[in-house]
Design an enzyme around this catalytic site. Structure first.
Site, PDB file in Angstrom:
ATOM      1  N   LYS A 103      48.805  40.419   1.426  1.00  0.00           N
ATOM      2  CA  LYS A 103      48.931  41.672   2.265  1.00  0.00           C
ATOM      3  C   LYS A 103      48.354  42.673   2.468  1.00  0.00           C
ATOM      4  O   LYS A 103      48.168  42.961   3.222  1.00  0.00           O
ATOM      5  CB  LYS A 103      50.481  42.458   1.685  1.00  0.00           C
ATOM      6  N   HIS A 161      61.744  33.816  -6.651  1.00  0.00           N
ATOM      7  CA  HIS A 161      62.089  34.525  -5.945  1.00  0.00           C
ATOM      8  C   HIS A 161      60.846  32.960  -4.882  1.00  0.00           C
ATOM      9  O   HIS A 161      59.157  33.392  -5.139  1.00  0.00           O
ATOM     10  CB  HIS A 161      60.783  35.788  -6.013  1.00  0.00           C
TER      11      HIS A 161
END
Length: 947
Positions: A595, A171
């Protein structure tokens, strides 16, 4: 058309390839770019017509004019140019917009190949000038160590502590299809061959024709998938790199280490005598955190596929030895050890040697011996003999290899016999590389990490504790009334137990726990493992199953040292640690911490956690191995390899390190033997540099890595300022997430068919459910790259206003590796961002008030960050000190920009279509999805990032 690569004379071409500085060394790259661009133009005219080619040229020239006008300070005219281009794009049918995107994306595919070929070219040039060892190379690192007074014995001791494990992940996986990657590699091979000196005109023309044919074939192929890849596809793609480069790279890399030691220290060590410095890992097929498609059966298949690929490669190598090792007993004897082992093999199958072999290999005992080795490998791989009368069928009674040690011993017997009978050169050339590969890959190729989230384990533990108090040894019948997630956890543990009972128990060593926040999150995995019949302790060739807590959020990073202290002082856990050689692996998450807290705070908290974890480990008598979960982009921990490894805390690194290699960078790093060798050398050299710290022993002590108290205090203050600002302006402002959904193509991930894993953990999008990868992806595609810099400008600006603030930060930028790495990564992200294009994406937000509020905020912080960074670095422009990267971005932008304009227009068309049809599927919608996927592919190629 005249031959594009033909030189005026071959002496000039050789001078280019040998050039060390200046325009001359860049001339081959410019020629490759120009020639490939001309061939692409020829193919576009041939395949799509002159009118189409002219539209491509018009878009490109408009983008260049806009950039030039903007650079001259004429922003209003630049905006007008962009708006007229957008209007022109909007008038095009969807299919033509799609083909325009393909044209620009193909240009980047070719430019990336040219740049990759130039990296290989420059590496060869460096190897021609061994006296100019660069920092980042093994030779350069060893030279710095020697000049710092580190002895040969000390250097070898440091080298023996190095163990680097790149861990391949899917990913976000490579955007392009596997078949397209193969075609690109063929073009890359042709380009490399065009550097041969000299080449006859006919051969050069043949190569040029071959490149043109491959470009044509690429144009006629689907460059993006028509279906979302399955995990099996990702497994195959990850394994391809072993056959493409890694198997061939490793022996060459160890030879380079030997040559560097000889050059710098006068040591004469062959590759077989060097310590093992590299291993490999994978998450592909084992990472089930949020991916429902990674099932226990998929994990079994991933291990089986890796083992099959490896054993088939071994069989090829053994056959090569049989073909080449023709030494005759009539010329030289073999050792008694080898003769005895061969006789023992023949005794096992109870067939006389003459009957078995007949006239075959009559005096070539090495070949007879290797036939037995090959037969055992065939049994290990599960291959059936081709026919009952063959030699292989007769040898099929020999037992399979049940450990890599047995195979290594057979090969070592062969090597010792050759060395004892004037065959040392043969052993070094044919046997040593094979021995090195078996030492590295065993019988399993790589370790497959299993990963699941802590909350899934907590639920499973809660459900299971109702019916089972736990068993240390025996598996139990699993009741079917448990929840699906709990059944999956237990089925996964059963699959691990099967692997542990096989001949390669080392294929699974680590179990990564996402979202780990407490010691109980670790012990829960141990309890569940024992419930499935797994003994986590290492024993009898089985390294055991080590739970690896992954600390991801800012809070979890801050708590990690005390969580581990609680764990490591637990008597029961101490027994397990003893069975693992008193070693514990901890994983640090870059993406999610970014994040959660922004770029600056994430960088600093990972550093602090790293340092504190090592201190606690030292106090507890534990050897700590850190697993760095870096992504390919700056916003997910990416950046230059050597710089990031060297930026680790001083005295908090023992030489062992695991690093994720994300799907988006695998092709960039491992698509070629030379590139793979360079990438792996960088990791080894950086680890050696960070461990030995030769700079600290030099009189000037420049960039030693030592953290001065004033720098630590400054970083604490900067982090606090950035964290509060980021949380307030991004995470706690609901309008930002709404803007993000509407002003970026993040919702198109599910249609782009990039990877098998869903982009969020179910339900409505929120900061909690949104994964870090799509968070970075959306901002990257929309050309803002928020995760790589937001909050940094606010913190820098506030600190610069303090008395002496600028001087202190400049001192840190000169001397402190972590701050250097942070600033240069932020600088690179700012240079890739484009506010003009980003403003176009903001027009996708229908609420004008929301659009204005959020974009104004983002733009203000961008400008603040840029101004502060230039002030600290005392530069007039971004990338002023990195002209190669600056030129690459400057040349790429006019080709990326048209794809961004097309993507915005397609997003607008899609949303209008969905609104008018209430979301009903239609061929028109399918065509738009395909075209948007094409823009994602093209922008990714242009920026060399997906997320």
């Amino acid at each position: 058309m005249p031959q594009l690569w033909k030189p005026a004379n071959w002496s000039d071409r050789l001078a280019e390839l040998e050039a060390r500085t200046g325009d001359l060394k860049e001339a081959p790259l410019r020629r490759d770019v120009r020639s490939l661009g001309m061939l692409l133009g020829e193919v576009l005219r041939e395949q799509a017509g002159d009118a189409f080619f002219q539209r491509v040229e018009d878009l490109r020239l408009n983008a260049i004019r806009r950039r030039e006008t903007q650079a001259e300070g004429q922003q209003q005219q630049a905006d007008a140019l962009m708006q007229s281009t957008v209007a022109g794009v909007h008038s095009l049918p969807v299919d033509e917009a799609y083909y325009l995107t393909r044209a620009f994306a193909f240009y980047f595919d070719l430019i990336n190949l040219a740049e990759t070929n130039h990296r290989k070219r420059r590496r060869r040039s460096l190897q021609l000038h061994n006296s100019e060892a660069q920092r980042g190379s093994l030779r350069g690192t060893l030279r710095a160590m020697r000049e710092a007074g580190i002895t040969a014995e000390e250097a070898l001791a440091y080298l023996s502590r190095i163990f680097v494990v790149p861990v391949f992940t899917a990913h976000p996986t490579e955007v392009a299809r596997r078949s397209v990657l193969f075609k690109r590699r063929r073009i890359g091979e042709f380009l490399a061959h065009l550097d041969s000196i000299p080449l006859p005109d006919e051969e050069m023309q043949d190569l040029e024709n071959a490149v043109t044919a491959e470009i044509t074939a690429l144009w006629q192929s689907d460059e993006v998938r028509s279906r979302r890849p399955e995990v099996a596809d990702e497994i195959k793609m990850g394994l391809d790199y072993y056959e493409v480069s890694i198997f061939e790279t490793l022996p060459r890399l160890y030879e380079e280490v030997s040559a560097a030691l000889a050059s710098e220290y006068g040591l004469t060590l062959d590759a077989a005598s060097l310590p093992l410095m590299l291993g490999f890992g994978s998450w592909i097929g084992g990472d089930r955190d949020g991916n429902p498609f990674v099932t226990p059966q998929v994990t079994r298949e991933a291990i089986h596929e890796a083992r099959t690929r490896l054993l088939d490669f071994y069989l090829t190598r053994v056959q090569q030895l049989i073909d080449l090792l023709t030494t005759s007993a009539q010329q030289l004897p073999v050792s008694d050890e080898l003769r005895t082992r061969l006789d023992n093999y023949l005794a096992e199958i109870r067939v006389g040697e003459d009957v078995l072999f007949g006239p075959r290999f009559q005096f070539e005992l090495y070949r007879r011996y290797l036939a037995c080795v090959r037969a055992r490998l065939l049994r290990t791989a599960g291959h059936a003999a081709p026919n009952a009368d063959s030699l292989e069928a007769s040898l099929a009674a020999l037992p399979p290899y049940c450990s890599a040690h047995d195979l290594m011993e057979d090969l070592s017997v062969l090597r010792r016999s050759l060395a004892a009978h004037r065959g040392e050169r043969i052993a070094e050339t044919l046997v040593d590389p094979f021995l090195l590969l078996v030492r590295t890959f065993g019988l399993h190729l790589h370790t497959l990490d299993v990963r699941q989230h802590a909350r899934i384990h907590r639920k499973a533990l809660e459900e299971c504790s109702a019916w089972q108090a736990g068993s240390n040894e025996n598996a139990v019948e699993i009741p079917q009334h448990l929840s699906p997630s709990t059944l999956d956890v237990l089925d996964t543990m059963r699959a691990i137990q099967e692997v542990k009972a096989s001949c390669s128990p080392e294929a699974i060593r680590q179990y990564v726990i996402s979202g780990a926040a407490s010691a109980s999150d670790v012990t829960a995995v141990l309890w569940l493992a024992r419930l499935a019949g797994i003994n986590p302790a290492g024993r009898d060739g089985d390294p055991g199953l080590m739970p690896v807590p992954l600390f991801e959020s800012i809070e979890d990073l801050r708590n990690a040292p005390e969580v581990c202290r609680e764990l490591w002082t637990n008597p029961a856990y101490r027994e397990l640690l003893a069975s693992w050689g008193n070693t514990q692996e901890i994983m640090l998450g870059y993406s999610d911490s970014n994040k959660d807290g922004g770029m600056l705070t994430s960088t600093w908290e990972i550093f602090r956690a790293h340092r504190a974890l090592h201190q606690v480990a030292h106090e507890c008598g534990i050897t700590l191995r850190l697993f760095h979960g870096r992504g390919g982009t700056v916003g997910r921990g990416g950046g230059p390899t050597h710089r990031s490894i060297y930026a680790q805390p001083v005295d908090a690194f023992d030489g062992q390190i695991r690093i994720t290699e994300q799907g988006e960078v695998l092709n960039f790093k491992y698509s070629d033997v030379v590139l793979a060798e360079r990438n792996l050398e960088l990791m080894i050299a950086a680890s050696l540099d960070a461990l030995a710290r030769p700079n600290a022993r030099q009189p000037d002590g420049h960039q030693t890595g030592v953290l001065e108290p004033a720098w630590e205090s400054a970083f604490d203050e900067l982090s606090s300022l950035a964290y509060d600002f980021y949380r307030e302006q991004i995470l706690h402002d609901p309008e930002v997430l709404q803007y993000f959904e509407q002003a970026t193509p993040v919702s198109e991930l599910e249609h782009a068919k990039i990877g098998s894993r869903p982009s969020r953990r179910g339900g409505k999008m929120s900061f909690d459910s949104l994964r870090a990868i799509p968070w970075v992806f959306g901002w990257t595609q929309s050309r803002l790259l928020i995760p790589a810099w937001f909050g940094v400008g606010h913190a820098f600006t506030a600190f610069l206003q303090k008395p002496g603030g600028a001087e202190l930060l400049r001192e840190m930028l000169t001397e402190f590796p972590l701050f250097i790495d942070l600033v240069r990564n932020v600088e690179m992200a700012l240079a890739k961002a484009d506010l003009g294009i980003a403003s176009l994406y903001s027009s996708l937000v229908p609420d004008a008030g929301l659009r204005e509020r959020v974009f104004t905020k983002l733009k203000a912080e961008f400008e603040r960050t840029r101004e502060a960074l230039l002030t600290i670095a005392q530069q007039d422009d971004l990338l002023q000190n990195n002209p190669v990267l600056a030129r690459s971005i400057r040349l790429r932008n006019p080709y990326v920009d048209p794809m961004s304009l097309i993507q915005v227009d397609l997003l607008r068309r899609k949303r209008a279509l969905v609104a008018s049809s209430n979301g009903a599927a239609s061929p028109e919608l399918d065509a738009i999805h395909r075209a948007i996927a094409g823009t994602i592919n093209g922008i990714s190629a242009g920026l060399r990032n997906t997320g």
